[in-house]
Design a protein around this motif. Structure first.
Motif, PDB file in Angstrom:
ATOM      1  N   UNK A  45      41.829 -38.708  34.086  1.00  0.00           N
ATOM      2  CA  UNK A  45      40.600 -39.167  33.447  1.00  0.00           C
ATOM      3  C   UNK A  45      40.726 -40.627  33.023  1.00  0.00           C
ATOM      4  N   UNK A  46      41.897 -40.995  32.485  1.00  0.00           N
ATOM      5  CA  UNK A  46      42.084 -42.354  31.996  1.00  0.00           C
ATOM      6  C   UNK A  46      42.220 -43.368  33.125  1.00  0.00           C
ATOM      7  N   UNK A  47      42.634 -42.935  34.327  1.00  0.00           N
ATOM      8  CA  UNK A  47      42.711 -43.864  35.447  1.00  0.00           C
ATOM      9  C   UNK A  47      41.348 -44.475  35.725  1.00  0.00           C
ATOM     10  N   UNK A  48      40.313 -43.653  35.676  1.00  0.00           N
ATOM     11  CA  UNK A  48      38.963 -44.160  35.900  1.00  0.00           C
ATOM     12  C   UNK A  48      38.486 -45.001  34.724  1.00  0.00           C
ATOM     13  N   UNK A  49      38.786 -44.542  33.496  1.00  0.00           N
ATOM     14  CA  UNK A  49      38.325 -45.268  32.317  1.00  0.00           C
ATOM     15  C   UNK A  49      38.982 -46.635  32.220  1.00  0.00           C
ATOM     16  N   UNK A  50      40.234 -46.756  32.730  1.00  0.00           N
ATOM     17  CA  UNK A  50      40.979 -48.010  32.613  1.00  0.00           C
ATOM     18  C   UNK A  50      40.825 -48.919  33.826  1.00  0.00           C
ATOM     19  N   UNK A  51      39.935 -48.585  34.738  1.00  0.00           N
ATOM     20  CA  UNK A  51      39.721 -49.422  35.917  1.00  0.00           C
ATOM     21  C   UNK A  51      39.040 -50.721  35.489  1.00  0.00           C
ATOM     22  N   UNK A  64      32.891 -52.834  29.224  1.00  0.00           N
ATOM     23  CA  UNK A  64      34.180 -53.368  29.672  1.00  0.00           C
ATOM     24  C   UNK A  64      35.215 -52.243  29.604  1.00  0.00           C
ATOM     25  N   UNK A  65      36.030 -52.104  30.653  1.00  0.00           N
ATOM     26  CA  UNK A  65      37.024 -51.033  30.720  1.00  0.00           C
ATOM     27  C   UNK A  65      38.445 -51.596  30.672  1.00  0.00           C
ATOM     28  N   UNK A  66      39.355 -50.824  30.084  1.00  0.00           N
ATOM     29  CA  UNK A  66      40.755 -51.231  30.043  1.00  0.00           C
ATOM     30  C   UNK A  66      40.992 -52.511  29.272  1.00  0.00           C
TER      31      UNK A  66
END
Length: 220
Positions: A45-51, A64-66
């Motif tokens: 889940x966090x891979x997408x949120x931190x893109x 803004x992400x990550x």
């Protein structure tokens, strides 16, 4: 007091520390880690949120992400899953954007809202970092839960802020002493990804590093 960068703790550790002080110490002091379904699912889940390539602007909302954040006053650094900057006269100017903007942090979690406040503390820690970095108030944020697919608004009250500050002060003390708290078994131990390393029924007095060293000596 401002902490040196080399002494910064991980912002994500706030959630671990609130859930279980020993779990936090095993991960952040003894560098022990183990995955279970919950941690793997959460990581995906966090891979997408931190893109960080995903940046969107729609009208008065900039997502803004990550976003990397830190606080020298608290001695902590990390990344926000998502920060929504909303146009607001009380906000701050942003490079390349017209007007003034207020940050609204959003943390992504698997599962559903919990009985404890570990997630809220982590999110509040992000808000305190944003306030120090940007010089503006961050009164509220949200937790998004994958199971319910809904946001839970979180108000950053004086009490929640005080808990974050007290937790980080204790975390710094334990980290400087390289001290891992003793086992205090609870019902939550069964769902912990570190239960095989922590050995809550056996390791009531011995640090994990000491136990592993002894086991290796026996094998040798």
């Amino acid at each position: 007091m401002n902490w040196a960068k080399e002494d910064f703790l991980q912002l994500s550790g706030l959630q671990h520390f609130a859930f279980c002080r020993r779990q936090w110490a095993l991960i952040h002091i003894e560098a022990q880690w183990a995955d279970n379904f919950r941690t793997v699912d959460g990581s995906l889940m966090h891979q997408n949120a931190h893109d960080e390539a995903l940046r969107q602007k729609r009208g008065g909302l900039l997502t803004v992400r990550g976003l990397a954040v830190h606080s020298a006053g608290l001695g902590v650094s990390g990344k926000c899953d998502v920060v929504e900057f909303r146009q607001d006269p009380a906000g701050v100017p942003l490079r390349g954007q017209e007007g003034r903007w207020l940050p609204y942090p959003v943390e992504y979690k698997r599962g559903q809202p919990k009985a404890h406040d570990a997630d809220e503390l982590q999110l509040c820690g992000q808000a305190l970092c944003l306030e120090e970095m940007l010089g503006c108030a961050v009164p509220e944020g949200a937790l998004y839960y994958g199971e319910t697919r809904r946001r839970k608004p979180v108000e950053f009250t004086a009490g929640l802020r005080g808990q974050v500050q007290a937790s980080l002060a204790e975390m710094h003390t334990l980290y400087q002493r390289r001290h891992t708290p003793k086992v205090r078994p609870t019902k939550a131990c069964g769902a912990c990804s570190l239960k095989e390393l922590c050995l809550p029924k056996l390791m009531r007095a011995r640090p994990v590093a000491e136990y592993l060293a002894g086991a290796l000596e026996e094998l040798g």
